[in-house]
Scaffold this motif. Structure first.
Motif, PDB file in Angstrom:
ATOM      1  N   TYR A 193      -3.488  -6.516 -28.063  1.00 15.57           N
ATOM      2  CA  TYR A 193      -2.880  -6.015 -26.827  1.00 15.57           C
ATOM      3  C   TYR A 193      -1.362  -6.165 -26.871  1.00 15.57           C
ATOM      4  O   TYR A 193      -0.831  -7.224 -27.185  1.00 15.57           O
ATOM      5  CB  TYR A 193      -3.493  -6.716 -25.616  1.00 15.57           C
ATOM      6  CG  TYR A 193      -4.895  -6.213 -25.369  1.00 15.57           C
ATOM      7  CD1 TYR A 193      -5.963  -6.672 -26.148  1.00 15.57           C
ATOM      8  CD2 TYR A 193      -5.149  -5.237 -24.414  1.00 15.57           C
ATOM      9  CE1 TYR A 193      -7.246  -6.169 -25.965  1.00 15.57           C
ATOM     10  CE2 TYR A 193      -6.430  -4.736 -24.223  1.00 15.57           C
ATOM     11  CZ  TYR A 193      -7.472  -5.203 -25.007  1.00 15.57           C
ATOM     12  OH  TYR A 193      -8.742  -4.705 -24.822  1.00 15.57           O
ATOM     13  N   MET A 223      -7.426  -0.559 -21.742  1.00  9.78           N
ATOM     14  CA  MET A 223      -7.063  -1.558 -20.745  1.00  9.78           C
ATOM     15  C   MET A 223      -8.052  -2.715 -20.815  1.00  9.78           C
ATOM     16  O   MET A 223      -9.266  -2.499 -20.895  1.00  9.78           O
ATOM     17  CB  MET A 223      -7.072  -0.947 -19.349  1.00  9.78           C
ATOM     18  CG  MET A 223      -6.080   0.199 -19.179  1.00  9.78           C
ATOM     19  SD  MET A 223      -4.384  -0.309 -19.541  1.00  9.78           S
ATOM     20  CE  MET A 223      -4.121  -1.547 -18.260  1.00  9.78           C
ATOM     21  N   ALA A 232      -0.121   0.106 -13.433  1.00 11.11           N
ATOM     22  CA  ALA A 232       0.661   0.294 -14.657  1.00 11.11           C
ATOM     23  C   ALA A 232       1.775   1.305 -14.446  1.00 11.11           C
ATOM     24  O   ALA A 232       1.582   2.324 -13.766  1.00 11.11           O
ATOM     25  CB  ALA A 232      -0.246   0.765 -15.788  1.00 11.11           C
ATOM     26  N   TYR A 241      -3.992   4.292 -23.553  1.00 10.94           N
ATOM     27  CA  TYR A 241      -4.150   2.861 -23.773  1.00 10.94           C
ATOM     28  C   TYR A 241      -5.560   2.391 -23.438  1.00 10.94           C
ATOM     29  O   TYR A 241      -6.165   2.847 -22.474  1.00 10.94           O
ATOM     30  CB  TYR A 241      -3.166   2.069 -22.910  1.00 10.94           C
ATOM     31  CG  TYR A 241      -1.747   2.139 -23.385  1.00 10.94           C
ATOM     32  CD1 TYR A 241      -0.901   3.145 -22.950  1.00 10.94           C
ATOM     33  CD2 TYR A 241      -1.244   1.185 -24.263  1.00 10.94           C
ATOM     34  CE1 TYR A 241       0.415   3.217 -23.379  1.00 10.94           C
ATOM     35  CE2 TYR A 241       0.064   1.244 -24.697  1.00 10.94           C
ATOM     36  CZ  TYR A 241       0.885   2.256 -24.252  1.00 10.94           C
ATOM     37  OH  TYR A 241       2.179   2.308 -24.689  1.00 10.94           O
ATOM     38  N   ALA A 247      -2.731  -4.105 -21.927  1.00  7.95           N
ATOM     39  CA  ALA A 247      -2.852  -2.744 -22.449  1.00  7.95           C
ATOM     40  C   ALA A 247      -2.686  -2.752 -23.958  1.00  7.95           C
ATOM     41  O   ALA A 247      -1.786  -3.422 -24.485  1.00  7.95           O
ATOM     42  CB  ALA A 247      -1.798  -1.835 -21.819  1.00  7.95           C
ATOM     43  N   CYS A 278      -4.196  -8.715 -16.827  1.00  5.26           N
ATOM     44  CA  CYS A 278      -4.406  -7.342 -17.247  1.00  5.26           C
ATOM     45  C   CYS A 278      -3.578  -7.105 -18.504  1.00  5.26           C
ATOM     46  O   CYS A 278      -2.472  -7.643 -18.629  1.00  5.26           O
ATOM     47  CB  CYS A 278      -3.949  -6.408 -16.128  1.00  5.26           C
ATOM     48  SG  CYS A 278      -3.992  -4.660 -16.514  1.00  5.26           S
ATOM     49  N   ARG A 326     -11.200   2.398 -14.550  1.00  2.29           N
ATOM     50  CA  ARG A 326      -9.809   2.831 -14.618  1.00  2.29           C
ATOM     51  C   ARG A 326      -9.659   4.159 -13.901  1.00  2.29           C
ATOM     52  O   ARG A 326     -10.612   4.938 -13.812  1.00  2.29           O
ATOM     53  CB  ARG A 326      -9.333   2.933 -16.062  1.00  2.29           C
ATOM     54  CG  ARG A 326     -10.069   3.961 -16.894  1.00  2.29           C
ATOM     55  CD  ARG A 326      -9.664   3.864 -18.378  1.00  2.29           C
ATOM     56  NE  ARG A 326      -8.268   4.241 -18.579  1.00  2.29           N
ATOM     57  CZ  ARG A 326      -7.571   3.906 -19.664  1.00  2.29           C
ATOM     58  NH1 ARG A 326      -8.137   3.200 -20.627  1.00  2.29           N
ATOM     59  NH2 ARG A 326      -6.313   4.301 -19.781  1.00  2.29           N
ATOM     60  N   LEU A 370       2.808  -3.990 -16.286  1.00  2.00           N
ATOM     61  CA  LEU A 370       1.529  -4.189 -15.618  1.00  2.00           C
ATOM     62  C   LEU A 370       1.678  -5.221 -14.510  1.00  2.00           C
ATOM     63  O   LEU A 370       2.302  -6.275 -14.723  1.00  2.00           O
ATOM     64  CB  LEU A 370       0.481  -4.671 -16.623  1.00  2.00           C
ATOM     65  CG  LEU A 370       0.278  -3.781 -17.856  1.00  2.00           C
ATOM     66  CD1 LEU A 370      -0.629  -4.476 -18.864  1.00  2.00           C
ATOM     67  CD2 LEU A 370      -0.289  -2.438 -17.466  1.00  2.00           C
ATOM     68  N   PHE A 426      -0.330   6.413 -20.081  1.00  2.00           N
ATOM     69  CA  PHE A 426      -1.290   5.388 -19.662  1.00  2.00           C
ATOM     70  C   PHE A 426      -2.680   5.700 -20.189  1.00  2.00           C
ATOM     71  O   PHE A 426      -3.401   4.813 -20.639  1.00  2.00           O
ATOM     72  CB  PHE A 426      -1.323   5.295 -18.132  1.00  2.00           C
ATOM     73  CG  PHE A 426      -2.409   4.391 -17.611  1.00  2.00           C
ATOM     74  CD1 PHE A 426      -3.613   4.887 -17.135  1.00  2.00           C
ATOM     75  CD2 PHE A 426      -2.217   3.012 -17.601  1.00  2.00           C
ATOM     76  CE1 PHE A 426      -4.602   4.046 -16.660  1.00  2.00           C
ATOM     77  CE2 PHE A 426      -3.207   2.162 -17.129  1.00  2.00           C
ATOM     78  CZ  PHE A 426      -4.396   2.682 -16.652  1.00  2.00           C
TER      79      PHE A 426
END
Length: 123
Positions: free
Chosen positions: A110, A34, A24, A32, A97, A95, A71, A4, A29
Motif C-alpha cells: 500500500y 482500497m 480519497a 487503486y 490505497a 484506510c 467502494r 485519505l 481513484f
C-alpha cells in the motif's frame, strides 16, 4: 498522489455496529485497490479487508461474515461496515490505497495511508 481521510470511528458496545468511511482525493481513484487495516496497542498492523477496482475482495478470517468492505468510485470513497463487533476488534483503523489490481493483505503493498480512526468496543 492520494490523500485519505477516515471517519466513523467511536465507542460501541459488543454486538453493535459501526460504519467507517474513507474519503480519497487525487486522481485515478478507481485504479487503486482500497484496504482497511487495524493496529491494536502492542500489536502489528494487520489487514482487515481489501477491495479492487473490479470488486474482488479479501477479508481476514477474524472478520469474515461480520465486516463488509465497499467502494464508490463516483464519490472517491471506501467503506467498512462492521457488525457484531467484539472487544478484540478494538484498534486504530486505517484506510490505505495500493496501485494495482490485487486485493492485497500486505502492508508493504500500500502506497498511501490515512491518519487512522479509533474504534473501541466495550464488553
Amino acid at each position: 498522489q492520494v490523500q485519505l481521510v477516515e471517519s466513523g470511528g467511536g465507542l460501541v458496545q459488543a454486538g453493535g455496529s459501526l460504519r467507517l468511511s474513507c474519503a480519497a482525493s487525487g486522481r485515478n481513484f478507481r485504479s487503486y485497490t482500497m484496504g482497511w487495516f487495524r493496529q491494536a496497542p502492542g500489536k502489528e498492523r494487520e489487514a482487515v479487508a481489501a477491495i479492487t477496482w473490479s470488486r474482488a475482495t479479501y477479508y481476514a478470517d477474524s472478520v469474515k461474515g461480520r465486516f463488509t468492505i465497499s467502494r464508490d468510485d463516483v464519490k472517491n470513497a471506501a467503506y467498512l461496515q462492521m457488525n457484531s463487533l467484539k472487544p478484540e476488534d478494538t484498534a486504530v483503523y486505517y484506510c490505505a490505497a495500493a496501485w494495482g489490481s490485487s486485493a492485497s493483505a500486505s502492508v508493504g503493498d500500500y502506497n498511501y495511508w490515512g491518519q487512522g480512526t479509533q474504534v473501541t468496543v466495550s464488553s
